[in-house]
Design a protein around this motif. Structure first.
Motif, PDB file in Angstrom:
ATOM      1  N   MET A   1       0.813  -1.184   0.000  1.00 32.42           N
ATOM      2  CA  MET A   1       0.000   0.000   0.000  1.00 32.42           C
ATOM      3  C   MET A   1       0.864   1.257   0.000  1.00 32.42           C
ATOM      4  SD  MET A   1      -3.425   0.643   1.687  1.00 32.42           S
ATOM      5  CE  MET A   1      -4.115   2.168   2.166  1.00 32.42           C
ATOM      6  N   ASN A   2       1.950   1.216   0.730  1.00 26.47           N
ATOM      7  CA  ASN A   2       2.856   2.355   0.800  1.00 26.47           C
ATOM      8  C   ASN A   2       3.479   2.640  -0.569  1.00 26.47           C
ATOM      9  OD1 ASN A   2       4.083   4.460   2.098  1.00 26.47           O
ATOM     10  ND2 ASN A   2       5.806   3.243   2.799  1.00 26.47           N
ATOM     11  N   LYS A   3       3.874   1.583  -1.283  1.00 26.45           N
ATOM     12  CA  LYS A   3       4.471   1.753  -2.608  1.00 26.45           C
ATOM     13  C   LYS A   3       3.452   2.359  -3.575  1.00 26.45           C
ATOM     14  CE  LYS A   3       6.766  -0.661  -6.324  1.00 26.45           C
ATOM     15  NZ  LYS A   3       7.148  -1.926  -6.918  1.00 26.45           N
ATOM     16  N   GLY A   4       2.230   1.891  -3.540  1.00 20.51           N
ATOM     17  CA  GLY A   4       1.181   2.432  -4.407  1.00 20.51           C
ATOM     18  C   GLY A   4       0.897   3.895  -4.109  1.00 20.51           C
ATOM     19  N   PHE A   5       0.873   4.255  -2.833  1.00 21.00           N
ATOM     20  CA  PHE A   5       0.655   5.647  -2.443  1.00 21.00           C
ATOM     21  C   PHE A   5       1.789   6.525  -2.949  1.00 21.00           C
ATOM     22  CE2 PHE A   5       1.019   9.172   0.573  1.00 21.00           C
ATOM     23  CZ  PHE A   5      -0.238   9.740   0.394  1.00 21.00           C
ATOM     24  N   ASN A   6       3.027   6.055  -2.817  1.00 18.60           N
ATOM     25  CA  ASN A   6       4.176   6.831  -3.285  1.00 18.60           C
ATOM     26  C   ASN A   6       4.144   7.010  -4.804  1.00 18.60           C
ATOM     27  OD1 ASN A   6       5.235   7.296  -0.748  1.00 18.60           O
ATOM     28  ND2 ASN A   6       6.488   5.445  -0.788  1.00 18.60           N
ATOM     29  N   GLU A   7       3.740   5.969  -5.535  1.00  9.97           N
ATOM     30  CA  GLU A   7       3.635   6.069  -6.995  1.00  9.97           C
ATOM     31  C   GLU A   7       2.564   7.082  -7.384  1.00  9.97           C
ATOM     32  OE1 GLU A   7       5.364   4.667  -9.588  1.00  9.97           O
ATOM     33  OE2 GLU A   7       6.766   3.989  -8.057  1.00  9.97           O
ATOM     34  N   PHE A   8       1.418   7.052  -6.703  1.00  7.29           N
ATOM     35  CA  PHE A   8       0.349   8.004  -6.968  1.00  7.29           C
ATOM     36  C   PHE A   8       0.806   9.426  -6.675  1.00  7.29           C
ATOM     37  CE2 PHE A   8      -3.424  10.348  -5.425  1.00  7.29           C
ATOM     38  CZ  PHE A   8      -4.112  10.405  -6.626  1.00  7.29           C
ATOM     39  N   LEU A   9       1.503   9.625  -5.573  1.00  6.94           N
ATOM     40  CA  LEU A   9       2.007  10.937  -5.203  1.00  6.94           C
ATOM     41  C   LEU A   9       3.008  11.440  -6.245  1.00  6.94           C
ATOM     42  CD1 LEU A   9       2.055  13.176  -3.096  1.00  6.94           C
ATOM     43  CD2 LEU A   9       3.887  11.944  -1.950  1.00  6.94           C
ATOM     44  N   ARG A  10       3.872  10.557  -6.703  1.00  7.58           N
ATOM     45  CA  ARG A  10       4.852  10.948  -7.726  1.00  7.58           C
ATOM     46  C   ARG A  10       4.152  11.332  -9.028  1.00  7.58           C
ATOM     47  NH1 ARG A  10       9.488   7.046  -9.865  1.00  7.58           N
ATOM     48  NH2 ARG A  10       7.632   5.804 -10.135  1.00  7.58           N
ATOM     49  N   ASN A  68       2.488  21.022  -6.279  1.00  6.32           N
ATOM     50  CA  ASN A  68       3.858  21.204  -5.836  1.00  6.32           C
ATOM     51  C   ASN A  68       4.050  20.439  -4.525  1.00  6.32           C
ATOM     52  OD1 ASN A  68       6.406  22.044  -5.245  1.00  6.32           O
ATOM     53  ND2 ASN A  68       5.948  24.230  -5.369  1.00  6.32           N
ATOM     54  N   TYR A  69       5.017  19.533  -4.477  1.00  8.12           N
ATOM     55  CA  TYR A  69       5.218  18.669  -3.309  1.00  8.12           C
ATOM     56  C   TYR A  69       5.527  19.465  -2.047  1.00  8.12           C
ATOM     57  CZ  TYR A  69       6.900  14.959  -0.312  1.00  8.12           C
ATOM     58  OH  TYR A  69       7.070  14.104   0.736  1.00  8.12           O
ATOM     59  N   THR A  70       6.286  20.538  -2.163  1.00 12.31           N
ATOM     60  CA  THR A  70       6.655  21.302  -0.964  1.00 12.31           C
ATOM     61  C   THR A  70       5.444  21.937  -0.299  1.00 12.31           C
ATOM     62  OG1 THR A  70       7.157  23.244  -2.333  1.00 12.31           O
ATOM     63  CG2 THR A  70       8.984  21.775  -1.791  1.00 12.31           C
ATOM     64  N   GLU A  71       4.394  22.236  -1.081  1.00  7.63           N
ATOM     65  CA  GLU A  71       3.197  22.852  -0.506  1.00  7.63           C
ATOM     66  C   GLU A  71       2.355  21.858   0.284  1.00  7.63           C
ATOM     67  OE1 GLU A  71       1.046  24.676  -3.681  1.00  7.63           O
ATOM     68  OE2 GLU A  71       2.642  26.105  -4.107  1.00  7.63           O
ATOM     69  N   GLU A  75       0.823  17.654   4.924  1.00 10.66           N
ATOM     70  CA  GLU A  75      -0.380  16.832   4.817  1.00 10.66           C
ATOM     71  C   GLU A  75      -0.046  15.393   4.418  1.00 10.66           C
ATOM     72  OE1 GLU A  75      -0.653  19.807   2.765  1.00 10.66           O
ATOM     73  OE2 GLU A  75      -1.960  21.013   4.021  1.00 10.66           O
ATOM     74  N   ILE A  76       0.947  15.230   3.566  1.00  7.82           N
ATOM     75  CA  ILE A  76       1.373  13.893   3.138  1.00  7.82           C
ATOM     76  C   ILE A  76       1.915  13.110   4.333  1.00  7.82           C
ATOM     77  CG2 ILE A  76       3.031  12.637   1.707  1.00  7.82           C
ATOM     78  CD1 ILE A  76       0.639  13.874   0.212  1.00  7.82           C
ATOM     79  N   GLU A  77       2.682  13.765   5.180  1.00  9.86           N
ATOM     80  CA  GLU A  77       3.215  13.092   6.365  1.00  9.86           C
ATOM     81  C   GLU A  77       2.094  12.651   7.300  1.00  9.86           C
ATOM     82  OE1 GLU A  77       6.286  12.037   6.769  1.00  9.86           O
ATOM     83  OE2 GLU A  77       6.704  12.895   4.792  1.00  9.86           O
ATOM     84  N   VAL A  78       1.064  13.469   7.455  1.00 10.68           N
ATOM     85  CA  VAL A  78      -0.087  13.099   8.289  1.00 10.68           C
ATOM     86  C   VAL A  78      -0.775  11.866   7.697  1.00 10.68           C
ATOM     87  CG1 VAL A  78      -2.382  13.841   9.043  1.00 10.68           C
ATOM     88  CG2 VAL A  78      -0.448  15.414   9.185  1.00 10.68           C
ATOM     89  N   ILE A  79      -0.968  11.840   6.387  1.00  7.92           N
ATOM     90  CA  ILE A  79      -1.609  10.697   5.732  1.00  7.92           C
ATOM     91  C   ILE A  79      -0.769   9.447   5.909  1.00  7.92           C
ATOM     92  CG2 ILE A  79      -2.287   9.739   3.499  1.00  7.92           C
ATOM     93  CD1 ILE A  79      -3.074  12.625   2.701  1.00  7.92           C
ATOM     94  N   LYS A  80       0.545   9.554   5.734  1.00  5.55           N
ATOM     95  CA  LYS A  80       1.414   8.385   5.894  1.00  5.55           C
ATOM     96  C   LYS A  80       1.388   7.864   7.330  1.00  5.55           C
ATOM     97  CE  LYS A  80       4.783   9.095   2.224  1.00  5.55           C
ATOM     98  NZ  LYS A  80       6.198   9.319   1.912  1.00  5.55           N
ATOM     99  N   ASN A  81       1.411   8.761   8.300  1.00  3.15           N
ATOM    100  CA  ASN A  81       1.355   8.334   9.701  1.00  3.15           C
ATOM    101  C   ASN A  81       0.019   7.664  10.013  1.00  3.15           C
ATOM    102  OD1 ASN A  81       3.909   9.257  10.277  1.00  3.15           O
ATOM    103  ND2 ASN A  81       3.200  11.279  10.919  1.00  3.15           N
ATOM    104  N   THR A  82      -1.071   8.174   9.441  1.00  7.28           N
ATOM    105  CA  THR A  82      -2.387   7.563   9.646  1.00  7.28           C
ATOM    106  C   THR A  82      -2.429   6.184   9.026  1.00  7.28           C
ATOM    107  OG1 THR A  82      -3.386   9.760   9.591  1.00  7.28           O
ATOM    108  CG2 THR A  82      -4.848   7.908   9.277  1.00  7.28           C
TER     109      THR A  82
END
Length: 87
Positions: A1-10, A68-71, A75-82
């Protein structure tokens, strides 16, 4: 699931490139790439019914990332921690 999320984010944040191959005015093949240091293919679409006797012309279209990833980094870190806490 983590790999899929990272691919989607990229896919949302990286620069993308579409390469269209034409035979005459007919687009018979499309290649989709995203930039990850270098261009990496993530999809190809094509059709077999095309005028193969005509000259091939290649057209490239480049698009910046949607977000833009920096913006959205916090929020991405909160989603990953959840994701990791609800296992």
């Amino acid at each position: 699931m983590n790999k899929g999320f990272n691919e989607f984010l990229r896919l949302l944040t990286c620069k993308k490139r579409r390469i269209d191959f034409y035979k005459g005015k007919f687009a018979y093949r499309n290649e989709y790439e995203n930039e990850n240091g270098n261009w990496e293919n993530y999809g190809t679409a094509l059709t077999w019914a095309y005028p193969f006797w005509k000259k091939t012309v290649k057209k490239t279209t480049t698009q910046n990332g949607f977000i833009n990833y920096t913006e959205i980094k916090s929020e991405i870190e909160v989603i990953k921690n959840t994701m990791h806490n609800n296992v």
